[in-house]
Write an enzyme that holds these catalytic residues in place. Structure first.
Site, PDB file in Angstrom:
ATOM      1  N   HIS A  27      29.806  84.113  43.749  1.00  0.00           N
ATOM      2  CA  HIS A  27      30.105  83.380  42.447  1.00  0.00           C
ATOM      3  C   HIS A  27      28.552  83.139  41.858  1.00  0.00           C
ATOM      4  O   HIS A  27      28.408  83.454  40.815  1.00  0.00           O
ATOM      5  CB  HIS A  27      31.126  82.314  42.500  1.00  0.00           C
ATOM      6  CG  HIS A  27      32.406  82.676  43.008  1.00  0.00           C
ATOM      7  ND1 HIS A  27      33.435  82.567  42.146  1.00  0.00           N
ATOM      8  CD2 HIS A  27      32.947  83.243  43.977  1.00  0.00           C
ATOM      9  CE1 HIS A  27      34.556  82.857  43.133  1.00  0.00           C
ATOM     10  NE2 HIS A  27      34.045  83.215  43.873  1.00  0.00           N
ATOM     11  N   ASP A 126      33.195  79.013  35.818  1.00  0.00           N
ATOM     12  CA  ASP A 126      33.995  79.994  36.667  1.00  0.00           C
ATOM     13  C   ASP A 126      35.529  79.902  36.199  1.00  0.00           C
ATOM     14  O   ASP A 126      36.058  78.777  36.416  1.00  0.00           O
ATOM     15  CB  ASP A 126      33.617  79.702  38.259  1.00  0.00           C
ATOM     16  CG  ASP A 126      33.971  80.806  39.312  1.00  0.00           C
ATOM     17  OD1 ASP A 126      35.040  81.182  39.078  1.00  0.00           O
ATOM     18  OD2 ASP A 126      33.137  80.978  39.866  1.00  0.00           O
TER      19      ASP A 126
END
Ligand code: UDX
Length: 495
Positions: A27, A126
């Site tokens: 990520h 995210d």
């Protein structure tokens, strides 16, 4: 900012964007690349990491010097993730972060949004985290979701409520049942089986908080201002069309690492791109590059299972014997902590049967074992690499596609089960050996990939690599989408 570096001069105060990844390697890597792409367009970015990863990034990477070329545009901050420092944050235990962040990070995040200066114009969070959308909404800041998984897995998560309603979930168990075709993921009928669903779907308890959390975070993306995906239509076009009917403002801008590399190359053709500078949370061991230099072209199978996978010792032994029996050259990288109950310590499995080379790791003539972390993109780009035995993490999948290398997929968890199915059945860029980690199977698929179907898979991989590179050019779909995203963010600027 200097005009001579090729970037346009800012005419007004730049919009201020906060980028907030889920605290894990895959990520952080893709969202840091997005941060640099935004800085290149003169947007001001504050990158928010967990304190834990903030320290590791500073310790193991050149992130400070990488972003020093964007003075007054790039800032980094840390925030508590709610777990103790000695928590492993890998394997299934990484899921503990969802709960700890909801209870500890969420209130801190709200304080930060209210106090940060200059005030924020936009949050890019995210999409796997559910709370930033609510919290930023409460204080009136638009939220764009960035989902670091592929569109195919995003769409599968999105459809899970329909699967449950149609009785396609839960999976009742048994080998035959695992091969049952799923019909309620539009665009994936005819090839997506129960065993290819995200790993959280394998349990019988569909009220499991992690599965529920993942599904509700995914569905929330349709309420975000926009959705950014690290993919491109030549790879996942039909699935993107499906998602677009729910998430109307969608920006597929991938493969992001290649997008950044291309932009930097265009700006400074003679300079080494900063995307080769690492965002690793582990110290890189570069010795394998020297070993690869001594190997024949496309002769080496690269083996690496990413940043979170924790494997059973028995599976490691099966892979080892399969590789040796295949008689192919290989480079196997094992991250520290990537085996259940570290080598040599207590375990139900018999780790004493581990071959010596695997425990110590050394460069042999035809294979090398690295106990650590390597610069993966450089390894994949090396001419000696002819295949990749991968866990099918999304970043690894995209990096391999760009490098034009065929894959053997041995997925561990989460989105990887979906990615491996698309890799083998839809894109036909490799072979999927999920749920069959036995030496005979390993030997068979390695021989198939490196010898028997080498030409066929190699030419398909080369073709897709070309399409990926084209997509990130100025006239490519991802290039145009990035421009549109940046314009959109500029339009959010608060007076
Ligand atoms: C998991 C998921 O599977 C992924 O799809 C999700 O979005 C994030 O969590 P992870 O195990 O981190 O991912 O795999 P992956 O997404 O492939 O990312 C790993 C990254 O680490 C890649 O960018 C890879 O290049 C890098 N890496 C890995 C190294 O640089 N060196 C290594 O030795 C191993």
């Amino acid at each position: 900012m200097a005009e001579s570096d090729g970037r346009p001069l800012p005419t007004t105060t730049p919009p201020h964007v906060l980028i907030f990844p889920f605290p894990a390697q895959g990520h952080i890597t893709s969202m840091l690349n997005l941060a640099e792409l935004l800085c290149l367009s003169n947007l001001r970015v504050t990158f928010l990491n967990s304190d834990y990863n903030h320290r590791r990034l500073l310790q193991f990477t050149s992130v400070k010097s990488r972003f020093a070329v964007y003075p007054e545009l790039f800032y980094m901050l840390g925030i508590a993730d709610g777990l103790p420092t000695d928590h492993p944050r890998c394997g299934e235990q990484i899921l503990d972060l969802f709960e700890s962040m909801r209870s500890v990070t969420k209130p801190l995040f709200k304080d930060l949004l209210l106090s940060i200066r200059p005030p924020l114009d936009c949050v890019i969070s995210d999409g796997g985290l559910d709370f930033p959308l609510d919290v930023a909404g409460e204080v009136g800041i638009p939220v764009v979701h960035f989902r670091t998984i592929g569109a195919s897995c995003f769409w599968t998560y999105f459809c899970i409520p329909d699967l449950i309603e149609a009785g396609e979930l839960p999976v009742r168990g048994g080998e035959e049942e695992m091969d049952r075709l799923i019909t309620k993921v539009p665009g994936a009928e005819g090839f997506l089986r129960c065993r290819d669903l995200p790993s959280l779907c394998r349990g019988r308890d569909l009220s499991h908080p992690y599965l529920q959390g993942m599904v509700s975070a995914t569905r929330l993306s349709s309420k975000a201002y926009a959705l950014i995906l690290n993919t491109f239509p030549d790879l996942e076009g039909p699935i993107l069309t499906q998602i677009n009917s729910h998430c109307h403002k969608m920006y597929p801008i991938g493969p992001i690492h290649e997008h950044l590399r291309t932009k930097l190359k265009n700006l400074k053709p003679t300079q080494e791109s900063s995307s080769s500078s690492s965002s690793s949370l582990w110290e890189e061991d570069r010795t394998c590059l020297g070993w690869l230099n001594g190997q024949p072209p496309k002769s080496v199978l690269y083996v690496n299972f990413g940043s979170i996978t924790v494997m059973k010792p028995d599976d490691i032994i099966e892979i080892w014997h399969g590789l040796i029996n295949s008689k192919q050259r290989f480079l196997w990288v094992m991250r520290q902590g990537s085996v259940v109950a570290e080598l040599g310590s207590n375990s139900n499995s018999n780790t004493s049967t581990f071959p010596e080379e695997l425990v110590k790791g050394y460069p042999g003539e035809e294979h090398m074992v690295v106990s650590g972390w390597v610069p993966q993109k450089e390894v994949l780009d090396h001419g000696a690499v002819g295949g990749f035995l991968t866990h099918s993490g999304w970043n690894s999948t995209l990096e391999t596609i760009v490098a034009g290398v065929p894959m053997i997929c041995l997925p561990y968890f989460a989105d990887q089960q979906v990615n491996s199915r698309f890799t083998s059945e839809v894109w036909k860029l490799g072979l999927d050996m999920k749920d069959a980690c036995e030496r005979k199977v390993v030997e068979k698929v390695v021989t198939e990939l490196m010898v028997e179907r080498r030409e066929e898979l190699g030419s398909r991989a080369a073709r897709m690599a070309e399409l990926a590179r084209r997509s990130v050019g100025l006239d490519g779909s991802s290039g145009r989408n990035l421009e549109a995203l940046i314009e959109d963010i500029r339009s959010m600027r608060r007076s």
